[in-house]
Design a protein around this motif. Structure first.
Motif, PDB file in Angstrom:
ATOM      1  N   PHE A 230      -4.393   0.818  -2.222  1.00  0.00           N
ATOM      2  CA  PHE A 230      -4.569  -0.081  -1.319  1.00  0.00           C
ATOM      3  C   PHE A 230      -4.808  -1.477  -1.908  1.00  0.00           C
ATOM      4  CE2 PHE A 230      -6.071   2.776   2.380  1.00  0.00           C
ATOM      5  CZ  PHE A 230      -4.900   3.234   2.873  1.00  0.00           C
TER       6      PHE A 230
ATOM      7  N   ASN B 191      -8.911   6.852  -0.936  1.00  0.00           N
ATOM      8  CA  ASN B 191      -8.438   5.583  -0.914  1.00  0.00           C
ATOM      9  C   ASN B 191      -8.912   4.541  -2.003  1.00  0.00           C
ATOM     10  OD1 ASN B 191      -6.749   6.273   1.613  1.00  0.00           O
ATOM     11  ND2 ASN B 191      -8.407   5.651   2.790  1.00  0.00           N
TER      12      ASN B 191
ATOM     13  N   GLU C 101       0.828   4.967   1.477  1.00  0.00           N
ATOM     14  CA  GLU C 101       0.199   5.708   2.783  1.00  0.00           C
ATOM     15  C   GLU C 101       0.501   7.309   3.022  1.00  0.00           C
ATOM     16  OE1 GLU C 101      -0.222   3.271   6.510  1.00  0.00           O
ATOM     17  OE2 GLU C 101       1.132   1.884   5.429  1.00  0.00           O
TER      18      GLU C 101
ATOM     19  N   PHE D 105     -13.679   6.816  -0.292  1.00  0.00           N
ATOM     20  CA  PHE D 105     -12.853   5.541  -0.894  1.00  0.00           C
ATOM     21  C   PHE D 105     -13.574   5.184  -2.272  1.00  0.00           C
ATOM     22  CE2 PHE D 105     -16.382   3.485   1.450  1.00  0.00           C
ATOM     23  CZ  PHE D 105     -16.621   2.404   0.768  1.00  0.00           C
TER      24      PHE D 105
ATOM     25  N   ALA E 125       0.774  -1.230   0.017  1.00  0.00           N
ATOM     26  CA  ALA E 125       0.033   0.009   0.086  1.00  0.00           C
ATOM     27  C   ALA E 125       1.236   1.190   0.035  1.00  0.00           C
ATOM     28  CB  ALA E 125      -0.996   0.030   1.168  1.00  0.00           C
TER      29      ALA E 125
ATOM     30  N   SER F 268       0.929   2.922  -7.426  1.00  0.00           N
ATOM     31  CA  SER F 268       0.987   4.003  -6.602  1.00  0.00           C
ATOM     32  C   SER F 268       1.878   5.078  -7.194  1.00  0.00           C
ATOM     33  CB  SER F 268       1.483   3.881  -5.031  1.00  0.00           C
ATOM     34  OG  SER F 268       2.867   3.266  -4.919  1.00  0.00           O
TER      35      SER F 268
ATOM     36  N   ASN G 249      -4.521   7.234  -2.198  1.00  0.00           N
ATOM     37  CA  ASN G 249      -3.762   6.298  -1.777  1.00  0.00           C
ATOM     38  C   ASN G 249      -4.102   4.927  -2.471  1.00  0.00           C
ATOM     39  OD1 ASN G 249      -2.127   6.775   0.221  1.00  0.00           O
ATOM     40  ND2 ASN G 249      -3.618   6.940   1.939  1.00  0.00           N
TER      41      ASN G 249
ATOM     42  N   MET H 191     -11.054   0.873   7.875  1.00  0.00           N
ATOM     43  CA  MET H 191     -10.413   1.599   6.484  1.00  0.00           C
ATOM     44  C   MET H 191     -11.424   2.399   5.951  1.00  0.00           C
ATOM     45  SD  MET H 191      -7.412  -1.216   5.653  1.00  0.00           S
ATOM     46  CE  MET H 191      -6.595  -0.064   4.757  1.00  0.00           C
TER      47      MET H 191
END
Length: 247
Positions: A46, A18, A11, A84, A9, A36, A44, A79
């Motif tokens: 994930f 996210n 961060e 998201f 991930a 990323s 972000n 999370m």
């Protein structure tokens, strides 16, 4: 962030959104490890880690894709407190959809958007039966399908590791049946390659529109099932632009 469900991930503490990424059958979180680098610090990444692979190699898969999605949604509940979105490739698109349903049914939360890559809608999803295939036939099948890097098919040690993973994933997808869920209320955005044998029936991709009361959009790229690999920067820019507009 400590959870067995997320690996590789990014961060970024100042991130606005996210993006949870669900890999294909036979895939792992490492497929999204380099994503990323193609996003700004506003997003972000994930990558979702399923059982049986990488740091979860000693864990068994659940009995269904729906249960896999439910477990991930419940165990990662904290999370999802920030904005998201969900992205899934092939089998991962179905798991991401079921995760979205589980998050709404259990916690009344939804993603900003559901991105479904290389996948027809849940009621049309189908995969060739592999349960009766011997190892040689199955290896030839996954080689043609592209689910495993060819280098693994030529290395017995790697093959012994990956074959049970891929076989189990394919069996779970083969046995998947969508539940009687109400439509989502978030947008659904489909992406696929124009020569992907899984999504040649464009009406079956467009059928994702039935699974939301919000907007449906589709983008098609040159390429086959793993069109993502040759258009990664373009696709990541598209995802980020879309998410920042929604967020």
């Amino acid at each position: 962030m400590m959870t067995k469900w997320i690996n590789h991930a990014s961060e970024n503490k100042g991130a606005k959104i996210n993006l949870f990424c669900f890999p294909h059958a036979g895939g792992s979180s490492s497929y999204f490890a380099r994503w990323s680098r193609n996003f700004s610090e506003a997003i972000n990444i994930f990558p979702v880690e399923y059982p049986m692979r990488e740091k979860r190699s000693g864990e068994a898969m659940p009995d269904s894709l729906t249960e896999l999605a439910r477990q991930m949604s419940v165990e990662c509940r904290d999370m999802f407190s920030a904005p998201f979105a969900l992205f899934g490739h092939c089998t991962g698109a179905i798991i991401a959809y079921e995760a979205a349903q589980a998050l709404y049914e259990k916690f009344q939360i939804e993603p900003l958007s559901l991105f479904v890559s290389a996948s027809v809608s849940p009621r049309y999803t189908k995969i060739q039966s592999v349960q009766a295939m011997g190892d040689e036939e199955f290896i030839a099948f996954v080689g043609k399908y592209g689910a495993v890097d060819p280098v693994f098919l030529e290395n017995k040690e790697l093959l012994d590791y990956f074959l049970p993973i891929v076989r189990k994933d394919f069996e779970l997808h083969e046995n998947y049946r969508p539940g009687m869920h109400p439509p989502l209320t978030c947008p659904i955005h489909a992406l696929n390659g124009n020569h992907d044998f899984n999504t040649l029936a464009s009406a079956e991709v467009d059928d994702w529109a039935v699974f939301t009361t919000a907007a449906f959009k589709k983008d098609v790229f040159p390429g086959e099932h793993f069109y993502l690999d040759s258009h990664l920067q373009e696709i990541c820019r598209l995802l980020e632009t879309t998410l920042l507009e929604l967020g």
